[in-house]
Design a protein around this motif. Structure first.
Motif, PDB file in Angstrom:
ATOM      1  N   ASN A  11       0.714  -1.126  -0.140  1.00  0.00           N
ATOM      2  CA  ASN A  11      -0.091  -0.010   0.013  1.00  0.00           C
ATOM      3  C   ASN A  11       0.932   1.160   0.081  1.00  0.00           C
ATOM      4  O   ASN A  11       1.916   1.317   0.256  1.00  0.00           O
ATOM      5  CB  ASN A  11      -0.974  -0.115   1.322  1.00  0.00           C
ATOM      6  N   ILE A  12       0.259   2.334  -0.593  1.00  0.00           N
ATOM      7  CA  ILE A  12       0.979   3.666  -0.614  1.00  0.00           C
ATOM      8  C   ILE A  12       0.039   4.793   0.202  1.00  0.00           C
ATOM      9  O   ILE A  12      -1.134   4.571  -0.012  1.00  0.00           O
ATOM     10  CB  ILE A  12       0.999   4.368  -2.111  1.00  0.00           C
ATOM     11  N   TYR A  13       0.800   5.494   1.013  1.00  0.00           N
ATOM     12  CA  TYR A  13       0.291   6.515   1.608  1.00  0.00           C
ATOM     13  C   TYR A  13       0.318   7.787   0.999  1.00  0.00           C
ATOM     14  O   TYR A  13       1.309   8.217   1.143  1.00  0.00           O
ATOM     15  CB  TYR A  13       0.463   6.463   3.202  1.00  0.00           C
ATOM     16  N   LEU A  14      -0.608   8.593   0.747  1.00  0.00           N
ATOM     17  CA  LEU A  14      -0.620   9.890   0.116  1.00  0.00           C
ATOM     18  C   LEU A  14      -0.846  10.798   1.265  1.00  0.00           C
ATOM     19  O   LEU A  14      -1.821  10.758   1.881  1.00  0.00           O
ATOM     20  CB  LEU A  14      -1.512  10.141  -1.115  1.00  0.00           C
ATOM     21  N   LEU A  15       0.201  11.678   1.536  1.00  0.00           N
ATOM     22  CA  LEU A  15      -0.156  12.620   2.639  1.00  0.00           C
ATOM     23  C   LEU A  15      -1.039  13.730   2.070  1.00  0.00           C
ATOM     24  O   LEU A  15      -1.938  14.469   2.957  1.00  0.00           O
ATOM     25  CB  LEU A  15       1.221  13.248   3.099  1.00  0.00           C
ATOM     26  N   GLY A  16      -0.752  14.056   0.697  1.00  0.00           N
ATOM     27  CA  GLY A  16      -1.722  15.474   0.252  1.00  0.00           C
ATOM     28  C   GLY A  16      -1.124  16.670   0.792  1.00  0.00           C
ATOM     29  O   GLY A  16       0.052  16.757   1.299  1.00  0.00           O
ATOM     30  N   ILE A  82     -10.003  14.859  -2.821  1.00  0.00           N
ATOM     31  CA  ILE A  82     -11.362  14.920  -2.265  1.00  0.00           C
ATOM     32  C   ILE A  82     -11.368  14.128  -1.060  1.00  0.00           C
ATOM     33  O   ILE A  82     -11.925  14.448   0.159  1.00  0.00           O
ATOM     34  CB  ILE A  82     -12.525  14.684  -3.051  1.00  0.00           C
ATOM     35  N   SER A  83     -10.776  12.854  -1.162  1.00  0.00           N
ATOM     36  CA  SER A  83     -10.776  11.962  -0.062  1.00  0.00           C
ATOM     37  C   SER A  83      -9.755  12.350   0.952  1.00  0.00           C
ATOM     38  O   SER A  83      -9.912  12.243   2.049  1.00  0.00           O
ATOM     39  CB  SER A  83     -10.319  10.547  -0.642  1.00  0.00           C
ATOM     40  N   ASN A  84      -8.658  12.790   0.371  1.00  0.00           N
ATOM     41  CA  ASN A  84      -7.530  13.300   1.510  1.00  0.00           C
ATOM     42  C   ASN A  84      -7.913  14.402   2.276  1.00  0.00           C
ATOM     43  O   ASN A  84      -7.345  14.803   3.382  1.00  0.00           O
ATOM     44  CB  ASN A  84      -6.343  13.775   0.560  1.00  0.00           C
ATOM     45  N   ALA A  85      -8.875  15.051   1.899  1.00  0.00           N
ATOM     46  CA  ALA A  85      -9.485  16.239   2.620  1.00  0.00           C
ATOM     47  C   ALA A  85     -10.046  15.986   3.920  1.00  0.00           C
ATOM     48  O   ALA A  85     -10.012  16.780   4.797  1.00  0.00           O
ATOM     49  CB  ALA A  85     -10.287  17.381   1.916  1.00  0.00           C
ATOM     50  N   LEU A  86     -10.943  14.430   3.732  1.00  0.00           N
ATOM     51  CA  LEU A  86     -11.406  14.228   5.167  1.00  0.00           C
ATOM     52  C   LEU A  86     -10.417  13.077   5.831  1.00  0.00           C
ATOM     53  O   LEU A  86     -10.625  13.137   7.165  1.00  0.00           O
ATOM     54  CB  LEU A  86     -12.641  13.369   4.670  1.00  0.00           C
ATOM     55  N   THR A  90      -4.421   9.229   2.439  1.00  0.00           N
ATOM     56  CA  THR A  90      -5.075   8.436   1.543  1.00  0.00           C
ATOM     57  C   THR A  90      -4.397   7.224   1.175  1.00  0.00           C
ATOM     58  O   THR A  90      -3.190   7.129   0.612  1.00  0.00           O
ATOM     59  CB  THR A  90      -5.166   9.097   0.161  1.00  0.00           C
ATOM     60  N   ILE A  91      -5.012   6.039   1.563  1.00  0.00           N
ATOM     61  CA  ILE A  91      -4.194   4.643   1.292  1.00  0.00           C
ATOM     62  C   ILE A  91      -4.747   4.041   0.122  1.00  0.00           C
ATOM     63  O   ILE A  91      -6.157   3.958  -0.429  1.00  0.00           O
ATOM     64  CB  ILE A  91      -4.802   3.630   2.480  1.00  0.00           C
ATOM     65  N   VAL A 173       5.390   5.887   2.145  1.00  0.00           N
ATOM     66  CA  VAL A 173       4.668   7.255   2.241  1.00  0.00           C
ATOM     67  C   VAL A 173       5.114   8.219   1.129  1.00  0.00           C
ATOM     68  O   VAL A 173       6.393   8.777   0.890  1.00  0.00           O
ATOM     69  CB  VAL A 173       4.917   7.906   3.634  1.00  0.00           C
ATOM     70  N   ILE A 174       4.257   8.865   0.530  1.00  0.00           N
ATOM     71  CA  ILE A 174       4.425   9.717  -0.504  1.00  0.00           C
ATOM     72  C   ILE A 174       3.785  11.175  -0.077  1.00  0.00           C
ATOM     73  O   ILE A 174       2.723  11.279   0.236  1.00  0.00           O
ATOM     74  CB  ILE A 174       3.711   9.365  -1.873  1.00  0.00           C
ATOM     75  N   ASP A 175       4.794  12.315  -0.010  1.00  0.00           N
ATOM     76  CA  ASP A 175       4.464  13.600   0.552  1.00  0.00           C
ATOM     77  C   ASP A 175       3.927  14.298  -0.658  1.00  0.00           C
ATOM     78  O   ASP A 175       4.557  15.589  -1.034  1.00  0.00           O
ATOM     79  CB  ASP A 175       5.632  14.204   1.329  1.00  0.00           C
ATOM     80  N   HIS A 176       2.820  13.915  -1.077  1.00  0.00           N
ATOM     81  CA  HIS A 176       2.460  14.713  -2.174  1.00  0.00           C
ATOM     82  C   HIS A 176       0.782  14.409  -2.518  1.00  0.00           C
ATOM     83  O   HIS A 176       0.229  13.454  -1.608  1.00  0.00           O
ATOM     84  CB  HIS A 176       3.059  14.121  -3.646  1.00  0.00           C
ATOM     85  N   PHE A 177       0.022  14.790  -3.136  1.00  0.00           N
ATOM     86  CA  PHE A 177      -1.351  14.614  -3.362  1.00  0.00           C
ATOM     87  C   PHE A 177      -1.652  13.482  -4.528  1.00  0.00           C
ATOM     88  O   PHE A 177      -2.819  13.439  -4.694  1.00  0.00           O
ATOM     89  CB  PHE A 177      -2.077  15.936  -3.522  1.00  0.00           C
TER      90      PHE A 177
END
Length: 311
Positions: A11-16, A82-86, A90-91, A173-177
């Motif tokens: 899995n990848i975690y997008l920090l957004g 949109i998902s990352n805003a809540l 985002t996985i 972990v990716i520090d991007h959106f």
């Protein structure tokens, strides 16, 4: 089978964007609004061009194709935002990350090439008007558009194949959106020098060269416009100003993010610049072309009037 070649990241975690809790709902509705405005605006362009015979010309045909690309791009990028805003992280699976990257990479060079084709179309119409109908007919338009899509698909496949050959054993972990090229490479635990070199070659071929062609085209266009009378000059320049504005915004942000060394550039600045060409440009393209194009406004007015007359 060599286990070292197996991708170990599941899995990848997008920090957004790290949004404060107090504005979470506001950003959520803002991103939804941006998505709706972008989709509706670009669908409006496609509808207007398809509906009106007065807009059945190469310039508007290419504009409708640009709208198609913009719809694909925002649909690829904005849902995760949109998902990352809540949800603060985002996985997504590694394969989903590569899928998002594939469509992003497919659209970007396709759009660069399409903007180049649009500048060539304006060059022929203004500088070579006697040859325009011969060189820019219906068949040629479709061939040029298909070549844009094929080249974009080629670039995407090459990048995906190259990335799939790398080893990924953490972090995840990716520090991007969204899943961009550099953030994905940073997850690799193998040497990605070849991948970087390959990306530079592709970037030069499908970004720098098309941009150079656009600059040369507009140099000839501006030179020709200055030789015209003031009334004709204003009318002709108005047909180019929208495209030139879009090119400046689009390529300006691409250059800042990918071509200028980002030493000392914070992650937040990189995200904001990326936001300009992945979200802002697709949203504002229909607005720029609609506000500055009288023919589009006339057709839109007729459609609204016909709709009102039905009731």
């Amino acid at each position: 089978m060599d286990k070292t070649n197996v991708t170990r990241i599941a899995n990848i975690y997008l920090l957004g964007f790290q949004i404060p809790q107090s504005v979470t709902l506001f950003m959520f509705f803002l991103f939804i609004s941006l998505y709706c405005v972008t989709i509706c605006g670009n669908l409006l362009i496609i509808t207007l061009v398809s509906y009106s015979r007065t807009l059945h010309s190469p310039m508007y045909f290419f504009l409708s194709q640009l709208s198609v690309l913009d719809i694909v791009l925002v649909t690829d990028i904005l849902p995760n935002m949109i998902s990352n805003a809540l949800v603060k992280k985002t996985i997504m699976s590694f394969s989903d990350c590569l899928t998002q990257f594939y469509f992003f990479v497919m659209v970007e060079p396709s759009e660069c090439l399409l903007l180049t084709v649009m500048s060539w179309d304006r060059y022929l119409a203004i500088c070579k008007p006697l040859h325009y109908t011969l060189k820019m007919n219906y068949k040629v338009c479709w061939i040029l558009v298909m070549l844009c899509w094929i080249c974009g698909t080629f670039v995407a496949i090459v990048n995906i194949v190259t990335i799939s050959k790398l080893k990924f054993c953490g972090p995840n972990v990716i520090d991007h959106f969204f899943c961009d090229f550099d953030p994905i490479l940073q997850l690799s635990c193998s040497d990605f020098t070849t991948a970087l070199f390959e990306a530079q070659i592709l970037g030069f071929t499908f970004v720098v060269i098309p941009f150079s062609i656009i600059i040369v085209s507009y140099a000839y266009i501006i030179s020709t416009i200055f030789k015209m009378s003031s009334i004709t000059r204003h009318k002709v320049f108005s047909t180019c100003s929208s495209h030139l504005t879009v090119v400046c915004i689009y390529y300006g942000t691409l250059v800042c993010v990918y071509l200028i060394p980002n030493i000392g550039q914070t992650k937040t600045i990189t995200k904001l610049l990326s936001l300009l060409y992945t979200v802002f440009t697709p949203m504002i393209n229909p607005i720029i072309y609609s506000l500055r194009n009288q023919e589009l406004k006339n057709v839109a007015g007729k459609i609204i009037q016909n709709f009102l007359n039905m009731y």
